[in-house]
Motif scaffolding. Structure first.
Motif, PDB file in Angstrom:
ATOM      1  N   ILE A 158     -65.853 114.715 -70.314  1.00 58.42           N
ATOM      2  CA  ILE A 158     -64.701 115.437 -70.849  1.00 58.42           C
ATOM      3  C   ILE A 158     -65.085 116.260 -72.082  1.00 58.42           C
ATOM      4  O   ILE A 158     -64.225 116.636 -72.877  1.00 58.42           O
ATOM      5  CB  ILE A 158     -63.545 114.482 -71.190  1.00 58.42           C
ATOM      6  N   SER A 159     -66.364 116.545 -72.243  1.00 51.95           N
ATOM      7  CA  SER A 159     -66.808 117.328 -73.393  1.00 51.95           C
ATOM      8  C   SER A 159     -66.416 118.793 -73.267  1.00 51.95           C
ATOM      9  O   SER A 159     -66.189 119.471 -74.274  1.00 51.95           O
ATOM     10  CB  SER A 159     -68.333 117.224 -73.552  1.00 51.95           C
ATOM     11  N   ASN A 160     -66.355 119.311 -72.059  1.00 53.76           N
ATOM     12  CA  ASN A 160     -66.081 120.730 -71.865  1.00 53.76           C
ATOM     13  C   ASN A 160     -64.835 120.950 -71.011  1.00 53.76           C
ATOM     14  O   ASN A 160     -63.763 121.204 -71.522  1.00 53.76           O
ATOM     15  CB  ASN A 160     -67.305 121.419 -71.238  1.00 53.76           C
ATOM     16  N   ARG A 161     -65.005 120.807 -69.708  1.00 54.43           N
ATOM     17  CA  ARG A 161     -63.898 121.040 -68.776  1.00 54.43           C
ATOM     18  C   ARG A 161     -63.944 119.955 -67.724  1.00 54.43           C
ATOM     19  O   ARG A 161     -65.012 119.643 -67.185  1.00 54.43           O
ATOM     20  CB  ARG A 161     -64.046 122.422 -68.143  1.00 54.43           C
ATOM     21  N   CYS A 220     -73.331 124.411 -65.070  1.00 50.39           N
ATOM     22  CA  CYS A 220     -73.253 123.871 -63.708  1.00 50.39           C
ATOM     23  C   CYS A 220     -72.113 122.852 -63.664  1.00 50.39           C
ATOM     24  O   CYS A 220     -71.502 122.535 -64.690  1.00 50.39           O
ATOM     25  CB  CYS A 220     -74.575 123.236 -63.279  1.00 50.39           C
ATOM     26  N   TYR A 221     -71.852 122.332 -62.472  1.00 54.35           N
ATOM     27  CA  TYR A 221     -70.745 121.398 -62.285  1.00 54.35           C
ATOM     28  C   TYR A 221     -71.217 120.189 -61.488  1.00 54.35           C
ATOM     29  O   TYR A 221     -72.060 120.309 -60.597  1.00 54.35           O
ATOM     30  CB  TYR A 221     -69.578 122.076 -61.562  1.00 54.35           C
ATOM     31  N   ILE A 238     -72.682 122.138 -69.713  1.00 54.51           N
ATOM     32  CA  ILE A 238     -73.286 123.275 -70.405  1.00 54.51           C
ATOM     33  C   ILE A 238     -74.577 122.784 -71.052  1.00 54.51           C
ATOM     34  O   ILE A 238     -74.552 121.881 -71.896  1.00 54.51           O
ATOM     35  CB  ILE A 238     -72.349 123.858 -71.475  1.00 54.51           C
ATOM     36  N   ALA A 239     -75.703 123.361 -70.650  1.00 52.86           N
ATOM     37  CA  ALA A 239     -76.995 122.925 -71.173  1.00 52.86           C
ATOM     38  C   ALA A 239     -77.047 123.127 -72.683  1.00 52.86           C
ATOM     39  O   ALA A 239     -76.868 124.244 -73.173  1.00 52.86           O
ATOM     40  CB  ALA A 239     -78.120 123.711 -70.497  1.00 52.86           C
ATOM     41  N   PRO A 240     -77.270 122.049 -73.469  1.00 56.08           N
ATOM     42  CA  PRO A 240     -77.237 122.171 -74.929  1.00 56.08           C
ATOM     43  C   PRO A 240     -78.414 122.936 -75.513  1.00 56.08           C
ATOM     44  O   PRO A 240     -78.277 123.616 -76.525  1.00 56.08           O
ATOM     45  CB  PRO A 240     -77.231 120.710 -75.391  1.00 56.08           C
ATOM     46  N   TRP A 241     -79.584 122.854 -74.893  1.00 61.84           N
ATOM     47  CA  TRP A 241     -80.773 123.538 -75.416  1.00 61.84           C
ATOM     48  C   TRP A 241     -81.244 124.596 -74.422  1.00 61.84           C
ATOM     49  O   TRP A 241     -82.404 124.673 -74.068  1.00 61.84           O
ATOM     50  CB  TRP A 241     -81.888 122.527 -75.687  1.00 61.84           C
ATOM     51  N   TYR A 242     -80.313 125.414 -73.998  1.00 61.63           N
ATOM     52  CA  TYR A 242     -80.611 126.405 -72.961  1.00 61.63           C
ATOM     53  C   TYR A 242     -81.506 127.521 -73.501  1.00 61.63           C
ATOM     54  O   TYR A 242     -81.334 127.993 -74.629  1.00 61.63           O
ATOM     55  CB  TYR A 242     -79.305 127.000 -72.441  1.00 61.63           C
ATOM     56  N   ARG A 243     -82.456 127.945 -72.670  1.00 60.25           N
ATOM     57  CA  ARG A 243     -83.302 129.099 -72.973  1.00 60.25           C
ATOM     58  C   ARG A 243     -83.294 130.025 -71.764  1.00 60.25           C
ATOM     59  O   ARG A 243     -83.442 129.568 -70.631  1.00 60.25           O
ATOM     60  CB  ARG A 243     -84.740 128.679 -73.285  1.00 60.25           C
ATOM     61  N   LEU A 252     -71.606 118.491 -85.241  1.00 55.39           N
ATOM     62  CA  LEU A 252     -72.861 117.795 -84.977  1.00 55.39           C
ATOM     63  C   LEU A 252     -73.844 118.701 -84.259  1.00 55.39           C
ATOM     64  O   LEU A 252     -75.035 118.733 -84.590  1.00 55.39           O
ATOM     65  CB  LEU A 252     -72.599 116.539 -84.147  1.00 55.39           C
ATOM     66  N   LEU A 253     -73.366 119.464 -83.282  1.00 59.25           N
ATOM     67  CA  LEU A 253     -74.235 120.367 -82.536  1.00 59.25           C
ATOM     68  C   LEU A 253     -74.798 121.449 -83.455  1.00 59.25           C
ATOM     69  O   LEU A 253     -75.975 121.810 -83.363  1.00 59.25           O
ATOM     70  CB  LEU A 253     -73.454 121.015 -81.389  1.00 59.25           C
ATOM     71  N   ALA A 254     -73.974 121.968 -84.374  1.00 58.63           N
ATOM     72  CA  ALA A 254     -74.429 122.997 -85.310  1.00 58.63           C
ATOM     73  C   ALA A 254     -75.513 122.446 -86.228  1.00 58.63           C
ATOM     74  O   ALA A 254     -76.507 123.116 -86.524  1.00 58.63           O
ATOM     75  CB  ALA A 254     -73.245 123.515 -86.118  1.00 58.63           C
TER      76      ALA A 254
END
Length: 235
Positions: free
Chosen positions: A137-140, A100-101, A68-73, A225-227
């Motif tokens: 393993i951060s997401n799925r 993406c995968y 999952i793109a962290p800084w998606y626009r 941390l992301l927040a």
């Protein structure tokens, strides 16, 4: 096995039987630590071999993880004209390009054996270890494990090959020579033929991992941390 090449060379392998046995009984992930005492998730297999016929195994795996793109626009700049220069901003649906995968296959020899074990069972044999901070393993995350039941000769060949290709440090390297397999030139026994021919039964299992089940504390820390990073960017 028998092969005749285009230039007339003939090759054969020693007689090889199909090695059969029980498939993978169970595949699962569990919290564990590696040799460096780092915490993470170890993906292990269990095999309950009741017949006693199968004692040697080779494993492969294929892993897929969600990105999952962290800084998606959801907008992009599009060049409308180069002369005069003109750029317009286009918007796209939120999900396009955000998720993406990635899929990767194992590249090392993973060998298991129940030789010398009274019950003939392979218990919690580790195929893959991922540290708790590994992005995979951060997401799925999903792993597909494949098990090949191999002969003792094949196991010996692969183990020797693995020993030749791995070394603890520069000063304790093994000096490999020619590793003879079970293939030879019918008309020229002096020719050094590389490789090993085998036939084996194959079984496979796949599991999916949700990181919040295994390492909930780590998942919460990551979100915090992301927040914080998002707040800093806004300032």
């Amino acid at each position: 096995m028998y092969i005749k090449t285009a230039n007339g060379d003939e090759y054969k392998s020693t007689p090889t039987n199909l090695n059969t046995g029980n498939g993978i009984t169970n595949l699962f992930g569990k919290i564990a630590t590696n040799s460096n005492q780092e915490e993470g998730v170890s993906f292990v297999v269990n095999v309950q071999e009741t017949s006693g016929a199968a004692k040697y195994y080779r494993y492969e795996y294929e892993e897929t993880h969600k990105i999952i793109a962290p800084w998606y626009r959801n907008r992009k700049a599009v060049i409308v004209s180069e002369d005069p220069p003109k750029i317009e901003i286009e918007y796209k649906p939120d999900e396009i390009g955000k998720v993406c995968y990635s899929t990767n296959k194992s590249s090392s020899l993973i060998l298991g054996s129940t030789e010398g074990l009274n019950n003939g069972q392979l218990v919690d044999f580790s195929l893959r270890f991922l540290e708790r901070d590994d992005y995979k393993i951060s997401n799925r995350y999903s792993i597909l494990a494949k098990q090949y039941v191999i002969s003792r000769e094949a196991h010996t060949f692969y183990k020797t090959l693995n020993d030749f290709s791995s070394s603890d440090n520069l000063f304790s390297q093994i000096q490999p020579g020619f590793l003879k397999g079970n293939i030879e030139n019918i008309n020229d026994e002096s020719e050094k033929v590389i490789g090993f021919f085998e036939v084996s039964s194959v079984s496979a299992k796949r599991i999916f991992l949700n990181i919040t089940i295994f390492l909930p504390t780590r998942f919460q820390e990551q979100n915090i941390l992301l927040a914080v990073l998002l707040l800093l960017r806004k300032k």
